[in-house]
Every structure is written in C-alpha cells, then in structure tokens.
Design a protein around this motif. Structure first.
Motif, PDB file in Angstrom:
ATOM      1  N   ARG A  93       0.797  -1.243   0.000  1.00 43.69           N
ATOM      2  CA  ARG A  93       0.000   0.000   0.000  1.00 43.69           C
ATOM      3  C   ARG A  93       0.817   1.275   0.000  1.00 43.69           C
ATOM      4  N   ALA A 101       4.594  -0.320  -9.011  1.00 44.37           N
ATOM      5  CA  ALA A 101       3.494  -1.000  -9.714  1.00 44.37           C
ATOM      6  C   ALA A 101       3.235  -0.330 -11.061  1.00 44.37           C
ATOM      7  N   ARG A 132      -7.601  -0.023 -14.184  1.00 43.60           N
ATOM      8  CA  ARG A 132      -7.365   0.967 -15.224  1.00 43.60           C
ATOM      9  C   ARG A 132      -7.941   0.512 -16.560  1.00 43.60           C
TER      10      ARG A 132
HETATM   11  O1   DC Z   1      -4.931   1.440  -8.253  1.00 42.29           O
HETATM   12  P1   DC Z   1      -3.540   1.347  -7.732  1.00 42.29           P
HETATM   13  O2   DC Z   1      -2.970   2.672  -7.346  1.00 42.29           O
HETATM   14  O3   DC Z   1      -3.410   0.348  -6.617  1.00 42.29           O
HETATM   15  O4   DC Z   1      -2.655   0.792  -8.967  1.00 42.29           O
HETATM   16  C1   DC Z   1      -1.251   0.723  -8.923  1.00 42.29           C
HETATM   17  C2   DC Z   1      -0.672   0.791 -10.346  1.00 42.29           C
HETATM   18  O5   DC Z   1      -1.035  -0.391 -11.058  1.00 42.29           O
HETATM   19  C3   DC Z   1      -1.149   1.954 -11.201  1.00 42.29           C
HETATM   20  O6   DC Z   1      -0.211   2.993 -11.300  1.00 42.29           O
HETATM   21  C4   DC Z   1      -1.360   1.396 -12.571  1.00 42.29           C
HETATM   22  C5   DC Z   1      -1.358  -0.090 -12.393  1.00 42.29           C
HETATM   23  N1   DC Z   1      -2.632  -0.718 -12.748  1.00 42.29           N
HETATM   24  C6   DC Z   1      -2.835  -1.050 -14.067  1.00 42.29           C
HETATM   25  O7   DC Z   1      -1.994  -0.738 -14.906  1.00 42.29           O
HETATM   26  N2   DC Z   1      -3.960  -1.712 -14.432  1.00 42.29           N
HETATM   27  C7   DC Z   1      -4.902  -2.031 -13.526  1.00 42.29           C
HETATM   28  N3   DC Z   1      -5.989  -2.684 -13.918  1.00 42.29           N
HETATM   29  C8   DC Z   1      -4.721  -1.676 -12.162  1.00 42.29           C
HETATM   30  C9   DC Z   1      -3.569  -1.004 -11.805  1.00 42.29           C
END
Ligand code: DC
Length: 222
Positions: A93, A101, A132
């Motif tokens: 987190r 990430a 996303r």
């Molecule tokens: O929602 P989050 O902040 O926990 O996501 C962390 C990173 O993971 C974010 O910068 C982009 C990636 N991510 C992604 O590319 N596709 C997703 N479905 C979820 C997150």
C-alpha cells in the motif's frame, strides 16, 4: 463470456479518484466480490523488487511470472493479498509501491499474465472489478462500466489523507507530482493505456464524496 456480462461492474480511473472506496461500497451493497486489480500489480512490483528483477530483461520477467504465486482472498469487504503464501496486503500500500506498480504495469508480459488471472476470477460474474483497463481490455463485455475521475489536486489531497491514516506522512507537493507523473505514464503507455471505454459512464468525483458516487452508480444499474 456473455453469460456474466450483466453481473460484472467495471470501475476504472486514475489513482486517487475514489475508486477503491466506491468499488468496495458498491460490492457490499450488491453482495458481489470486489476485485482490486491495482493490488495485483503492486504485488508483482513487490516480487520484482524483492528478487531484484531487471524489468528491461524479458527473460527475467518471464521467469518471475512463471513462478508467481499470487492469491487474493476476501477479508471483511477488503482484499487480502498473498504472495507466496505471505500476507503482503499492508506492504504493497505504500506510495513507493504505487510507483513500482506503475512501472511494472507497462510491461505487456505482466499485463498478459494478470489479465488472464483477472478474467479467471471474474468468469463467474457477480464482481466489481476496479483498475485501469477493466472496461476496455479485461471485461469489455461488461454491461455496467464507470470511469471515475477528479482533478489532480483533489486526488493528491485525498491520497495524503489516506496515507496519513495508514501512518505514512507525505508532502502534498510530492504526492501531487507523483500523481501527475503516474497519470501521464499510465495513459501514454502502449499496452492497455488508461482511458475510458467508449461505453463507460464518466463520473467526476471532484465534488462528490464516496457515498454520493456510490448512490449514483447504484442508481444507474437499473
Ligand atoms: O490502483 P492502484 O494505485 O493500486 O494501482 C497501482 C498501479 O497499477 C497503477 O499505477 C497502474 C497499475 N494498474 C494497471 O496498470 N492496471 C490495472 N488494472 C490496475 C492497476
């Protein structure tokens, strides 16, 4: 695939738009599972960091993904993330893991692997999938798609408050800069860039709290 289209709800958008809280609330109201796909990218980022994987080296990335033991378990309306059996829910987190990430999520090999896992989890429907690319790539067949956005400044304020709650002090300017960089990187990458699906409902949450956004979403499901 088509059988589950009515009961898959996708909620996409940039970080800090309120997706997590809203997704949890919608899932709880409907009695659906909550699929936190950001947690999956964070866990893979953590694994890469721990193993010292060179992200530019496809062989190393492939080897890591072949061995990946990633499981998600529901835990009190939230998700417990298990990496090799270890509960990493809290570790992933941090703001730093968000950046890791984001970097790892640009790799097509990683996206392929996690897309597959996410589709397996969502196969039976009755799921609120947050991320996303849920509405564009992972569950393009879903009937209910939402794209939550808010101004970068509002999202930075929320993120600072959220990190503080978790015991991490962060400077507003630093978080705002991270958000702007992450928005840019996430929406300009070649693989599954962040963008609303053509059939997604756009929700600007700058002036709405999580409860109000949840109400709106619940109201549009009829
Ligand atoms: O929602 P989050 O902040 O926990 O996501 C962390 C990173 O993971 C974010 O910068 C982009 C990636 N991510 C992604 O590319 N596709 C997703 N479905 C979820 C997150």
């Amino acid at each position: 695939m088509a059988a589950n289209r009515e009961t898959i709800i996708t909620i996409d958008g940039p970080s800090g738009g309120g997706k997590s809280t809203v997704s949890r609330m919608v899932a709880a109201e409907l009695g659906y599972a909550y699929l936190d796909t950001g947690a999956m990218y964070r866990a893979v980022g953590l694994q890469a960091q721990r193993l010292g994987v060179d992200l530019a080296d496809e062989k190393q990335v492939k080897a890591m993904l072949a061995e990946l033991d990633l499981r998600l378990e529901p835990a009190n309306g939230d998700t417990r993330v298990l990496l090799g059996g270890e509960d990493v829910s809290a570790t992933i987190r941090s703001a730093e893991m968000g950046m890791v990430a984001s970097a790892i999520s640009a790799l097509p090999l990683v996206r392929q692997k996690l897309t597959q896992l996410q589709q397996q989890i969502g196969a039976r429907g009755r799921v609120v999938a947050e991320g996303r690319d849920m509405g564009t790539v992972v569950f393009p067949q879903a009937r209910h798609k939402f794209f939550l956005d808010a101004s970068p400044e509002e999202r930075a304020l929320r993120r600072v408050a959220q990190l503080r709650e978790q015991g991490e002090e962060a400077a507003y300017e630093v978080i705002l800069a991270q958000i702007i960089k992450r928005d840019h990187d996430d929406s300009t990458r070649a693989a599954a860039p962040l963008r609303p699906a053509d059939d997604a409902v756009l929700v600007d949450s700058s002036r709405l709290n999580a409860r109000e956004v949840t109400r709106f979403i619940m109201g549009s499901l009829q």
